[in-house]
Scaffold this active site. Structure first.
Site, PDB file in Angstrom:
ATOM      1  N   THR A 264      11.931  75.616  50.153  1.00 53.78           N
ATOM      2  CA  THR A 264      13.260  75.940  50.670  1.00 53.78           C
ATOM      3  C   THR A 264      14.254  75.981  49.523  1.00 53.78           C
ATOM      4  O   THR A 264      14.057  75.315  48.508  1.00 53.78           O
ATOM      5  CB  THR A 264      13.741  74.909  51.734  1.00 53.78           C
TER       6      THR A 264
ATOM      7  N   LYS B 102      18.772  70.631  53.464  1.00 53.54           N
ATOM      8  CA  LYS B 102      17.518  70.378  54.183  1.00 53.54           C
ATOM      9  C   LYS B 102      16.638  69.425  53.374  1.00 53.54           C
ATOM     10  O   LYS B 102      16.071  68.482  53.914  1.00 53.54           O
ATOM     11  CB  LYS B 102      16.743  71.687  54.366  1.00 53.54           C
TER      12      LYS B 102
ATOM     13  N   ASP C 113      11.106  75.667  59.290  1.00 56.77           N
ATOM     14  CA  ASP C 113      11.926  76.729  59.857  1.00 56.77           C
ATOM     15  C   ASP C 113      12.659  76.169  61.076  1.00 56.77           C
ATOM     16  O   ASP C 113      12.072  75.437  61.874  1.00 56.77           O
ATOM     17  CB  ASP C 113      11.068  77.938  60.241  1.00 56.77           C
ATOM     18  N   THR C 114      13.930  76.534  61.195  1.00 59.18           N
ATOM     19  CA  THR C 114      14.743  76.002  62.288  1.00 59.18           C
ATOM     20  C   THR C 114      15.419  77.128  63.058  1.00 59.18           C
ATOM     21  O   THR C 114      15.890  78.093  62.459  1.00 59.18           O
ATOM     22  CB  THR C 114      15.820  75.039  61.716  1.00 59.18           C
TER      23      THR C 114
ATOM     24  N   ASP D 299      26.147  72.556  61.977  1.00 55.09           N
ATOM     25  CA  ASP D 299      26.449  71.143  62.267  1.00 55.09           C
ATOM     26  C   ASP D 299      27.856  70.903  62.825  1.00 55.09           C
ATOM     27  O   ASP D 299      28.026  70.059  63.714  1.00 55.09           O
ATOM     28  CB  ASP D 299      26.226  70.266  61.022  1.00 55.09           C
TER      29      ASP D 299
HETATM   30  P1  IMP Z   1      16.585  78.339  58.521  1.00 48.99           P
HETATM   31  O1  IMP Z   1      15.585  77.388  59.051  1.00 48.99           O
HETATM   32  O2  IMP Z   1      16.929  77.999  57.097  1.00 48.99           O
HETATM   33  O3  IMP Z   1      16.188  79.760  58.742  1.00 48.99           O
HETATM   34  O4  IMP Z   1      17.923  78.042  59.305  1.00 48.99           O
HETATM   35  C1  IMP Z   1      18.510  78.942  60.207  1.00 48.99           C
HETATM   36  C2  IMP Z   1      19.991  78.740  60.265  1.00 48.99           C
HETATM   37  O5  IMP Z   1      20.271  77.566  60.977  1.00 48.99           O
HETATM   38  C3  IMP Z   1      20.691  78.621  58.922  1.00 48.99           C
HETATM   39  O6  IMP Z   1      21.923  79.304  58.990  1.00 48.99           O
HETATM   40  C4  IMP Z   1      20.921  77.162  58.753  1.00 48.99           C
HETATM   41  O7  IMP Z   1      22.112  76.895  58.044  1.00 48.99           O
HETATM   42  C5  IMP Z   1      21.042  76.695  60.183  1.00 48.99           C
HETATM   43  N1  IMP Z   1      20.462  75.360  60.321  1.00 48.99           N
HETATM   44  C6  IMP Z   1      19.195  74.981  60.058  1.00 48.99           C
HETATM   45  N2  IMP Z   1      19.051  73.676  60.289  1.00 48.99           N
HETATM   46  C7  IMP Z   1      20.259  73.224  60.695  1.00 48.99           C
HETATM   47  C8  IMP Z   1      20.734  71.933  61.046  1.00 48.99           C
HETATM   48  O8  IMP Z   1      20.047  70.910  61.005  1.00 48.99           O
HETATM   49  N3  IMP Z   1      22.027  71.880  61.408  1.00 48.99           N
HETATM   50  C9  IMP Z   1      22.841  72.966  61.443  1.00 48.99           C
HETATM   51  N4  IMP Z   1      22.454  74.178  61.105  1.00 48.99           N
HETATM   52  C10 IMP Z   1      21.156  74.301  60.727  1.00 48.99           C
END
Ligand code: IMP
Length: 185
Positions: free
Chosen positions: A7, A12, A65-66, A143
């Site tokens: 990442t 993260k 991935d989130t 957040d």
């Molecule tokens: P990715 O997993 O990096 O693709 O995250 C997708 C989007 O969600 C990105 O814009 C991140 O900033 C946001 N994101 C991922 N994890 C979190 C979290 O724990 N809190 C708030 N936003 C998040």
């Protein structure tokens, strides 16, 4: 024990290190280009990316991935949360929800780890609601507008407390428990 997380997001990495430190697991950043397949399930996206990365980087490579799934928007932005954050941003999401009473949403995090060429995926979710306006200065991404269930503060206001209850905490705690059992270190 050490894992390498692919990442570029330092927030993260910091959260993952914090969550895994009680397990004695060190977290290192892996500079690697991830392949991202399109899928509504972040577990599938993380698994596919880990499968391709572990061919190059070997064991203990982790992909995270989130996604953010908003009920009233039929799950949007889901796995496209990153794109939506970069384009319409938090304000755009709040606009989409303007006048909407049902503000429930779920964050889901998938952590995929490669061991002996086999990928194992751990997921964690955090249910909550989208705030009426951004609040707080901690954390990152969405957040400031996510209020986890059982709280009145946003993740950005909760600070490190987020690491006890978040989607990422749940996914990486499951990973930590599994690693410590599997490798009995
Ligand atoms: P990715 O997993 O990096 O693709 O995250 C997708 C989007 O969600 C990105 O814009 C991140 O900033 C946001 N994101 C991922 N994890 C979190 C979290 O724990 N809190 C708030 N936003 C998040």
């Amino acid at each position: 024990m050490k894992i390498r997380v692919a990442t570029t997001n330092l927030h993260k990495l910091e959260e993952i290190s914090h969550i895994l430190s009680p397990f004695g697991i060190e977290v290192e950043k892996l500079e690697a280009e991830k392949t991202e397949v399109q899928h509504e399930d972040v577990a599938v996206i993380a698994r596919k990316a880990a499968e391709s990365l572990c061919r190059h980087y070997g064991d203990f490579t982790v992909v995270e991935d989130t996604g953010l799934y908003i009920d009233a928007l039929s799950g949007f932005p889901g796995p496209y949360a990153e794109y939506v954050y970069r384009t319409i941003g938090i304000e755009g999401v709040l606009k989409l929800l303007s006048g909407v009473e049902d503000r429930r949403a779920t964050f889901t995090c998938a952590a995929a780890i490669c061991i002996s060429g086999v990928v194992k995926v751990f997921t964690g979710s955090s249910r909550g609601v989208i705030a009426e306006r951004p609040r707080g200065t901690g954390g990152f991404g969405y957040d400031p507008i996510f209020i986890p269930e059982g709280y009145t503060s946003t993740f950005a206001e909760l600070g490190v407390e987020k690491n006890k209850i978040s989607h990422r905490a749940r996914a990486f705690t499951a990973l930590g428990v599994w690693l410590s059992k599997e490798f009995k270190y």
